[in-house]
Design a protein around this motif. Structure first.
Motif, PDB file in Angstrom:
ATOM      1  N   PRO A  40      52.384  37.689  41.730  1.00  9.74           N
ATOM      2  CA  PRO A  40      52.908  37.137  40.282  1.00  9.74           C
ATOM      3  C   PRO A  40      52.801  35.872  40.591  1.00  9.74           C
ATOM      4  CG  PRO A  40      54.423  37.686  42.330  1.00  9.74           C
ATOM      5  CD  PRO A  40      53.415  38.108  42.753  1.00  9.74           C
ATOM      6  N   TYR A  47      49.290  42.733  43.580  1.00  7.95           N
ATOM      7  CA  TYR A  47      49.519  42.113  42.357  1.00  7.95           C
ATOM      8  C   TYR A  47      49.923  40.879  42.906  1.00  7.95           C
ATOM      9  CZ  TYR A  47      50.988  39.384  38.245  1.00  7.95           C
ATOM     10  OH  TYR A  47      50.786  38.628  37.201  1.00  7.95           O
ATOM     11  N   ASP A  60      53.817  42.746  30.800  1.00  9.21           N
ATOM     12  CA  ASP A  60      54.293  41.706  31.068  1.00  9.21           C
ATOM     13  C   ASP A  60      53.107  40.689  31.346  1.00  9.21           C
ATOM     14  OD1 ASP A  60      53.368  42.491  32.824  1.00  9.21           O
ATOM     15  OD2 ASP A  60      55.028  43.666  33.979  1.00  9.21           O
ATOM     16  N   GLU A  61      53.548  39.763  32.391  1.00 12.68           N
ATOM     17  CA  GLU A  61      52.046  39.029  32.392  1.00 12.68           C
ATOM     18  C   GLU A  61      51.086  39.916  32.689  1.00 12.68           C
ATOM     19  OE1 GLU A  61      53.992  36.155  35.723  1.00 12.68           O
ATOM     20  OE2 GLU A  61      53.543  36.925  36.785  1.00 12.68           O
ATOM     21  N   ARG A  62      51.717  41.025  34.083  1.00  9.67           N
ATOM     22  CA  ARG A  62      50.452  41.371  34.536  1.00  9.67           C
ATOM     23  C   ARG A  62      49.772  42.497  33.896  1.00  9.67           C
ATOM     24  NH1 ARG A  62      51.680  46.644  36.141  1.00  9.67           N
ATOM     25  NH2 ARG A  62      49.898  47.752  37.080  1.00  9.67           N
ATOM     26  N   GLY A  65      43.993  47.254  40.892  1.00  3.67           N
ATOM     27  CA  GLY A  65      45.388  46.144  40.937  1.00  3.67           C
ATOM     28  C   GLY A  65      44.503  44.508  40.903  1.00  3.67           C
ATOM     29  N   LEU A  66      45.149  43.835  41.206  1.00  2.46           N
ATOM     30  CA  LEU A  66      44.849  42.391  40.862  1.00  2.46           C
ATOM     31  C   LEU A  66      44.700  41.867  41.962  1.00  2.46           C
ATOM     32  CD1 LEU A  66      45.868  41.927  36.648  1.00  2.46           C
ATOM     33  CD2 LEU A  66      43.438  41.854  38.294  1.00  2.46           C
ATOM     34  N   ARG A  67      43.908  41.521  42.923  1.00  2.00           N
ATOM     35  CA  ARG A  67      44.541  40.474  44.094  1.00  2.00           C
ATOM     36  C   ARG A  67      43.684  39.256  43.851  1.00  2.00           C
ATOM     37  NH1 ARG A  67      43.451  46.010  47.449  1.00  2.00           N
ATOM     38  NH2 ARG A  67      41.911  46.039  45.353  1.00  2.00           N
ATOM     39  N   SER A  89      51.549  54.678  33.795  1.00  2.42           N
ATOM     40  CA  SER A  89      52.346  54.443  33.242  1.00  2.42           C
ATOM     41  C   SER A  89      51.241  54.153  32.206  1.00  2.42           C
ATOM     42  CB  SER A  89      51.772  52.650  34.199  1.00  2.42           C
ATOM     43  OG  SER A  89      50.617  52.025  32.755  1.00  2.42           O
ATOM     44  N   ALA A 108      52.928  47.309  41.854  1.00  2.00           N
ATOM     45  CA  ALA A 108      52.158  46.884  42.341  1.00  2.00           C
ATOM     46  C   ALA A 108      52.321  45.827  43.498  1.00  2.00           C
ATOM     47  CB  ALA A 108      50.621  45.898  40.632  1.00  2.00           C
ATOM     48  N   VAL A 143      59.999  42.059  33.575  1.00  5.10           N
ATOM     49  CA  VAL A 143      58.504  42.588  34.101  1.00  5.10           C
ATOM     50  C   VAL A 143      58.925  44.605  34.132  1.00  5.10           C
ATOM     51  CG1 VAL A 143      57.474  40.612  35.372  1.00  5.10           C
ATOM     52  CG2 VAL A 143      58.213  42.752  36.841  1.00  5.10           C
ATOM     53  N   THR A 144      57.784  44.768  34.063  1.00  8.75           N
ATOM     54  CA  THR A 144      57.896  45.986  34.293  1.00  8.75           C
ATOM     55  C   THR A 144      57.846  46.835  35.480  1.00  8.75           C
ATOM     56  OG1 THR A 144      54.868  46.470  34.547  1.00  8.75           O
ATOM     57  CG2 THR A 144      55.980  46.371  32.023  1.00  8.75           C
ATOM     58  N   ARG A 145      58.683  48.261  35.299  1.00  6.83           N
ATOM     59  CA  ARG A 145      58.332  48.772  36.865  1.00  6.83           C
ATOM     60  C   ARG A 145      56.997  48.993  37.732  1.00  6.83           C
ATOM     61  NH1 ARG A 145      58.326  54.473  38.255  1.00  6.83           N
ATOM     62  NH2 ARG A 145      58.085  55.096  40.043  1.00  6.83           N
ATOM     63  N   GLN A 146      56.049  49.141  36.831  1.00  6.46           N
ATOM     64  CA  GLN A 146      54.554  49.491  37.253  1.00  6.46           C
ATOM     65  C   GLN A 146      54.628  48.205  37.918  1.00  6.46           C
ATOM     66  OE1 GLN A 146      53.126  51.863  37.486  1.00  6.46           O
ATOM     67  NE2 GLN A 146      54.338  52.895  36.238  1.00  6.46           N
ATOM     68  N   THR A 147      54.780  47.376  36.812  1.00  5.90           N
ATOM     69  CA  THR A 147      54.116  45.545  38.350  1.00  5.90           C
ATOM     70  C   THR A 147      55.035  44.988  39.114  1.00  5.90           C
ATOM     71  OG1 THR A 147      53.953  44.637  35.543  1.00  5.90           O
ATOM     72  CG2 THR A 147      54.771  43.357  37.574  1.00  5.90           C
ATOM     73  N   GLU A 170      56.707  50.885  27.202  1.00  2.98           N
ATOM     74  CA  GLU A 170      57.545  49.877  28.115  1.00  2.98           C
ATOM     75  C   GLU A 170      56.694  47.802  27.211  1.00  2.98           C
ATOM     76  OE1 GLU A 170      55.425  50.739  31.989  1.00  2.98           O
ATOM     77  OE2 GLU A 170      57.625  51.202  32.376  1.00  2.98           O
ATOM     78  N   PRO A 171      57.414  47.040  26.736  1.00  2.00           N
ATOM     79  CA  PRO A 171      56.924  45.795  26.457  1.00  2.00           C
ATOM     80  C   PRO A 171      55.819  45.310  27.661  1.00  2.00           C
ATOM     81  CG  PRO A 171      58.803  45.275  27.292  1.00  2.00           C
ATOM     82  CD  PRO A 171      59.355  47.078  26.919  1.00  2.00           C
TER      83      PRO A 171
END
Lengths: 73, 153
Positions: free
Chosen positions: A46, A44, B75-77, B151-153, B6, A38, A31-35, B72-73
């Motif tokens: 996962p 977040y 991701d799922e988020r 953020g996603l909570r 980001s 989070a 995943v990215t560092r940002q994730t 950055e590719p």
């Protein structure tokens, strides 16, 4: 449906793995560092797959990384 | 206060600014030509210019961004945030389409009562549809920025 809360010990586990950086964990998990940031900030939750990959990266069971706190009495 | 943005957020901000500037200019121009009834040569030219301007600005900005910070590719988020953003954008577009269709029907029904005051022209309809398409895209981009920050909570 009552909503529970998912917490995690990612920051602590990184600390105990000789201060593994967020970038290193992100690369191991895919995943990215940002994730990672989070997730650590409880911003977040996962997917199950990423959660398992994080636990695998630390070499511990899933429950040691993530905990679910139900809001039900 | 410095904000740690980001790569995805910087990319979205670029798209947002490009859209606001180019379509802001386009619609300010369209207002000046509000008296036109047909969507003819001049209007088509202005629309093509806006589309080309957006594409050029986006390409230049994305190249600068890729040189400045490591791409950055997704991701799922990122994908989940994009899905939520598309949902809101779709809602905005659907609402816009409903308003344009409803407006045209109302105008046609009211035409008999006030034949000289209510005029639905191709110029007006094309620009209204375009306006709601742009608004839907803005809703999508703003939703993405919102979820990246909150953020996603």
């Amino acid at each position: 449906m009552s909503k529970g809360r998912i917490t995690n010990n990612v920051r602590t586990l990184r600390f105990h793995r000789s201060e593994m950086t967020q970038q290193e964990l992100a690369e191991k998990v895919g995943v990215t560092r940002q994730t990672v940031i989070a997730i650590e900030g409880d911003k977040y939750s996962p997917s199950l797959e990423v959660a398992f990959r994080i636990a695998h990266a630390f070499g511990v069971p899933l429950e040691e990384v993530f905990q679910y706190e139900s809001s039900d009495p | 206060m410095e904000m740690d943005l980001s790569y995805q957020e910087k990319s979205i901000l670029g798209s947002l600014l490009a859209m606001v500037i180019v379509y802001g200019y386009y619609f300010a121009n369209a207002l000046r030509h509000a008296g036109e009834s047909e969507f003819g040569g001049g209007a088509i030219g202005r629309l093509i210019f806006a589309v080309i301007a957006i594409v050029v600005i986006q390409i230049v900005y994305q190249i600068i961004l890729a040189l400045d910070s490591k791409p950055e590719p997704k991701d799922e988020r990122d994908v989940l945030i994009e899905c939520k953003a598309y949902r809101n954008g779709y809602f905005a577009l659907g609402t816009g389409a409903f308003l344009v269709i409803g407006g045209v029907i109302m105008a046609v029904l009211a035409r008999d009562a006030a034949p000289t005051r209510i005029i639905v022209t191709p110029f007006l309809i094309v620009n209204l549809v375009l306006l709601f398409m742009v608004l839907a895209e803005l809703v999508k981009l703003l939703t993405q920025l919102f979820y990246y920050r909150r953020g996603l909570r």
